[in-house]
Motif scaffolding. Structure first.
Motif, PDB file in Angstrom:
ATOM      1  N   ALA A  90       8.984  93.648  21.254  1.00 16.95           N
ATOM      2  CA  ALA A  90       7.880  93.017  20.547  1.00 16.95           C
ATOM      3  C   ALA A  90       7.460  93.884  19.384  1.00 16.95           C
ATOM      4  O   ALA A  90       7.626  95.102  19.392  1.00 16.95           O
ATOM      5  CB  ALA A  90       6.697  92.784  21.478  1.00 16.95           C
ATOM      6  N   THR A  91       6.908  93.255  18.347  1.00 17.36           N
ATOM      7  CA  THR A  91       6.407  93.992  17.196  1.00 17.36           C
ATOM      8  C   THR A  91       5.090  94.650  17.540  1.00 17.36           C
ATOM      9  O   THR A  91       4.387  94.235  18.461  1.00 17.36           O
ATOM     10  CB  THR A  91       6.172  93.046  16.012  1.00 17.36           C
ATOM     11  OG1 THR A  91       5.293  92.015  16.447  1.00 17.36           O
ATOM     12  CG2 THR A  91       7.471  92.441  15.529  1.00 17.36           C
ATOM     13  N   SER A 130      -4.184  89.204  13.284  1.00 14.84           N
ATOM     14  CA  SER A 130      -4.308  88.228  14.361  1.00 14.84           C
ATOM     15  C   SER A 130      -4.139  86.798  13.864  1.00 14.84           C
ATOM     16  O   SER A 130      -3.890  85.906  14.653  1.00 14.84           O
ATOM     17  CB  SER A 130      -5.667  88.391  15.056  1.00 14.84           C
ATOM     18  OG  SER A 130      -6.718  88.205  14.123  1.00 14.84           O
ATOM     19  N   VAL A 187       2.537  84.549  16.700  1.00 15.47           N
ATOM     20  CA  VAL A 187       3.560  85.358  17.358  1.00 15.47           C
ATOM     21  C   VAL A 187       4.736  84.442  17.663  1.00 15.47           C
ATOM     22  O   VAL A 187       4.603  83.485  18.420  1.00 15.47           O
ATOM     23  CB  VAL A 187       3.016  86.007  18.648  1.00 15.47           C
ATOM     24  CG1 VAL A 187       4.136  86.772  19.362  1.00 15.47           C
ATOM     25  CG2 VAL A 187       1.853  86.938  18.334  1.00 15.47           C
ATOM     26  N   TYR A 188       5.879  84.735  17.084  1.00 18.83           N
ATOM     27  CA  TYR A 188       7.062  83.915  17.277  1.00 18.83           C
ATOM     28  C   TYR A 188       7.825  84.395  18.516  1.00 18.83           C
ATOM     29  O   TYR A 188       8.199  85.568  18.602  1.00 18.83           O
ATOM     30  CB  TYR A 188       7.979  83.980  16.051  1.00 18.83           C
ATOM     31  CG  TYR A 188       7.385  83.345  14.822  1.00 18.83           C
ATOM     32  CD1 TYR A 188       7.526  81.985  14.586  1.00 18.83           C
ATOM     33  CD2 TYR A 188       6.672  84.108  13.893  1.00 18.83           C
ATOM     34  CE1 TYR A 188       6.973  81.395  13.455  1.00 18.83           C
ATOM     35  CE2 TYR A 188       6.118  83.525  12.762  1.00 18.83           C
ATOM     36  CZ  TYR A 188       6.270  82.171  12.554  1.00 18.83           C
ATOM     37  OH  TYR A 188       5.723  81.588  11.441  1.00 18.83           O
ATOM     38  N   ARG A 189       8.044  83.477  19.447  1.00 14.33           N
ATOM     39  CA  ARG A 189       8.829  83.791  20.639  1.00 14.33           C
ATOM     40  C   ARG A 189      10.293  83.481  20.329  1.00 14.33           C
ATOM     41  O   ARG A 189      10.657  82.307  20.191  1.00 14.33           O
ATOM     42  CB  ARG A 189       8.321  82.978  21.816  1.00 14.33           C
ATOM     43  CG  ARG A 189       6.910  83.361  22.248  1.00 14.33           C
ATOM     44  CD  ARG A 189       6.232  82.265  23.012  1.00 14.33           C
ATOM     45  NE  ARG A 189       6.055  81.067  22.185  1.00 14.33           N
ATOM     46  CZ  ARG A 189       5.369  79.992  22.551  1.00 14.33           C
ATOM     47  NH1 ARG A 189       4.800  79.965  23.744  1.00 14.33           N
ATOM     48  NH2 ARG A 189       5.266  78.949  21.751  1.00 14.33           N
ATOM     49  N   ARG A 205       5.293  88.717  13.375  1.00 19.26           N
ATOM     50  CA  ARG A 205       4.899  89.130  14.723  1.00 19.26           C
ATOM     51  C   ARG A 205       5.788  88.351  15.684  1.00 19.26           C
ATOM     52  O   ARG A 205       5.857  87.126  15.619  1.00 19.26           O
ATOM     53  CB  ARG A 205       3.429  88.804  14.981  1.00 19.26           C
ATOM     54  CG  ARG A 205       2.467  89.486  14.031  1.00 19.26           C
ATOM     55  CD  ARG A 205       1.039  89.032  14.293  1.00 19.26           C
ATOM     56  NE  ARG A 205       0.560  89.491  15.592  1.00 19.26           N
ATOM     57  CZ  ARG A 205      -0.269  88.814  16.366  1.00 19.26           C
ATOM     58  NH1 ARG A 205      -0.673  87.618  16.016  1.00 19.26           N
ATOM     59  NH2 ARG A 205      -0.684  89.316  17.514  1.00 19.26           N
ATOM     60  N   PHE A 206       6.470  89.030  16.566  1.00 17.92           N
ATOM     61  CA  PHE A 206       7.440  88.340  17.403  1.00 17.92           C
ATOM     62  C   PHE A 206       7.564  88.999  18.767  1.00 17.92           C
ATOM     63  O   PHE A 206       7.225  90.170  18.963  1.00 17.92           O
ATOM     64  CB  PHE A 206       8.812  88.301  16.725  1.00 17.92           C
ATOM     65  CG  PHE A 206       9.469  89.651  16.604  1.00 17.92           C
ATOM     66  CD1 PHE A 206      10.322  90.124  17.599  1.00 17.92           C
ATOM     67  CD2 PHE A 206       9.245  90.459  15.497  1.00 17.92           C
ATOM     68  CE1 PHE A 206      10.922  91.365  17.499  1.00 17.92           C
ATOM     69  CE2 PHE A 206       9.847  91.699  15.383  1.00 17.92           C
ATOM     70  CZ  PHE A 206      10.689  92.169  16.387  1.00 17.92           C
ATOM     71  N   GLU A 207       8.070  88.196  19.704  1.00 20.18           N
ATOM     72  CA  GLU A 207       8.505  88.680  21.009  1.00 20.18           C
ATOM     73  C   GLU A 207       9.968  88.289  21.135  1.00 20.18           C
ATOM     74  O   GLU A 207      10.316  87.118  21.025  1.00 20.18           O
ATOM     75  CB  GLU A 207       7.696  88.043  22.142  1.00 20.18           C
ATOM     76  CG  GLU A 207       6.219  88.413  22.131  1.00 20.18           C
ATOM     77  CD  GLU A 207       5.433  87.670  23.198  1.00 20.18           C
ATOM     78  OE1 GLU A 207       6.022  86.753  23.816  1.00 20.18           O
ATOM     79  OE2 GLU A 207       4.246  87.987  23.398  1.00 20.18           O
TER      80      GLU A 207
END
Length: 401
Positions: free
Chosen positions: A3-4, A9, A13-15, A39-41
């Motif tokens: 994760a980043t 905020s 957050v991109y999965r 922002r990603f997971e």
């Protein structure tokens, strides 16, 4: 899962699911993602089989897909992923010499393709954001289309469930309402109808097919049309109910559906009404003195015990004397099965009668609308079944109380 670090905020957050069996290429993609401002997971799987379990376990925004996996290759990989997650963005990763494979992958359903070794952080950033936006737009469009088709289907079914009365010489005022319940206003099998027969009598039915959805609604429409046709053909009472049950058994197919209903024949000249109850509850009688539930004999619901011989499936008639002016209200249990305000208990017939006694004076249509609104408000959304209400007024319209 990588994760980043925490970022603004306001950014989503991109999965991201990376399906890549080459460890070096997988590491390169992860480093590129860290070089973007996304922002990603990130979750990495090396086979389609492993990706299948991941797609089933959690929602994914974007799949980065290598076209050469141990268990699938080429456009078949795209087709498989799209089948597993039809509304998830897919970006294909190709080799330098596979430009044609990239365009074929897009024709198979991928949103974009990237060439390994020629991808920079800015390009990956734009590709992921655009692919996710496009897939979300497609999903919204698909959901809007499904909602529109459902609304059109409901409208067609509702026209069948709530028909125009057939009245020739009758002076009875007919008020009918149908309100679907459940998620996305899903229609159920409540139905009602009123016709004046060649005998000059007014015939009415209110019924409820078990369950919700198009199967129950379609069966409700079928029973309503069958009832109208049979009544106009001269069938009455027990004979009519036997025929309706035969139609129900034939039309329900493999679905274990049954139906309750109340049949009513109103004879103004004789000042009487004849009731047949098939697993349904009694109507309400409103006079200048107030509103009460009629007492009537009960019979079994249609289709609930088809193995019984005809003599065991009886629906005894109840003849009720009527005043020179008054109203009869037939309804389905969606009107009484909701909660009674903060008490947390079911409204029930007694609660319904109490509510009616406190309603202000109004014409029949306004009174029925207000009654449905008040029961809905009391329920506060905790339980909401279909509601069908049929009110018949004759003589001088009484004040409901």
């Amino acid at each position: 899962m990588a994760a980043t670090p925490a970022a603004a905020s306001s950014e989503p957050v991109y999965r991201i699911l990376l399906i890549e069996d080459d460890a070096g290429d997988a590491l390169l993609v992860e480093e590129l993602l860290h070089d973007t401002t996304l922002r990603f997971e990130l979750t990495t799987r090396t086979t389609l089989g492993g990706a299948r379990a991941e797609l089933a376990a959690s929602p994914i925004d974007c799949v980065l897909l290598d076209l050469h996996l141990p268990d699938v290759a080429g456009t078949a990989a795209v087709t498989a992923v799209r089948g597993l997650a039809p509304h998830t963005a897919v970006i294909v990763l190709t080799g330098v010499s596979e430009a044609q494979a990239g365009t074929e992958a897009m024709a198979a359903g991928a949103q974009d393709y990237l060439v390994k070794g020629k991808v920079e952080a800015d390009l990956l950033y734009r590709a992921v954001r655009y692919a996710v936006y496009r897939s979300q737009t497609e999903r919204a469009s698909s959901q809007a289309q499904a909602t529109r088709l459902r609304a059109e289907e409901n409208a067609r079914l509702e026209r069948g469930l709530l028909p125009q009365p057939i009245l020739d010489t009758s002076t009875v005022t007919v008020t009918s309402r149908y309100l679907p319940g459940g998620a996305m206003t899903l229609l159920g099998g409540d139905f009602l109808d009123v016709v004046e027969g060649d005998d000059g009598l007014l015939h009415a039915v209110v019924g409820d097919v078990s369950g919700h959805g198009p199967d129950a609604a379609a069966l409700g429409v079928c029973l309503r049309i069958a009832w109208r046709s049979l009544v106009l053909g001269g069938h009455r009472g027990t004979d009519l109910l036997h025929l309706m049950e035969r139609i129900l058994l034939a039309e329900r197919g493999s679905h274990p559906l049954f139906a309750t209903c109340t049949l009513l024949t109103l004879d103004q000249n004789a000042g009487a009404a004849t009731l047949h109850l098939a697993g349904h509850h009694e109507p309400l009688l409103t006079t200048p003195e107030g509103t009460r539930e009629l007492a009537a004999a009960h019979g079994i619901a249609l289709g609930i015990a088809p193995g019984l011989v005809p003599g065991q499936r009886s629906w005894p008639p109840t003849v009720v004397p009527l005043p020179t002016s008054g109203a009869l209200t037939l309804y389905t249990d969606g009107l009484t099965e909701g909660h009674n305000g903060a008490k947390g208990e079911r409204l029930g017939v007694e609660g319904l009668l109490t509510l009616i006694s406190h309603l202000p004076q109004a014409d029949p249509a306004a009174h029925v609308d207000l009654l449905i609104k008040e029961t809905h408000d009391l329920n506060a959304g905790r339980h909401f079944d279909d509601v069908a209400v049929l009110r018949l007024d004759w003589g001088n319209r009484p004040r409901p109380r």
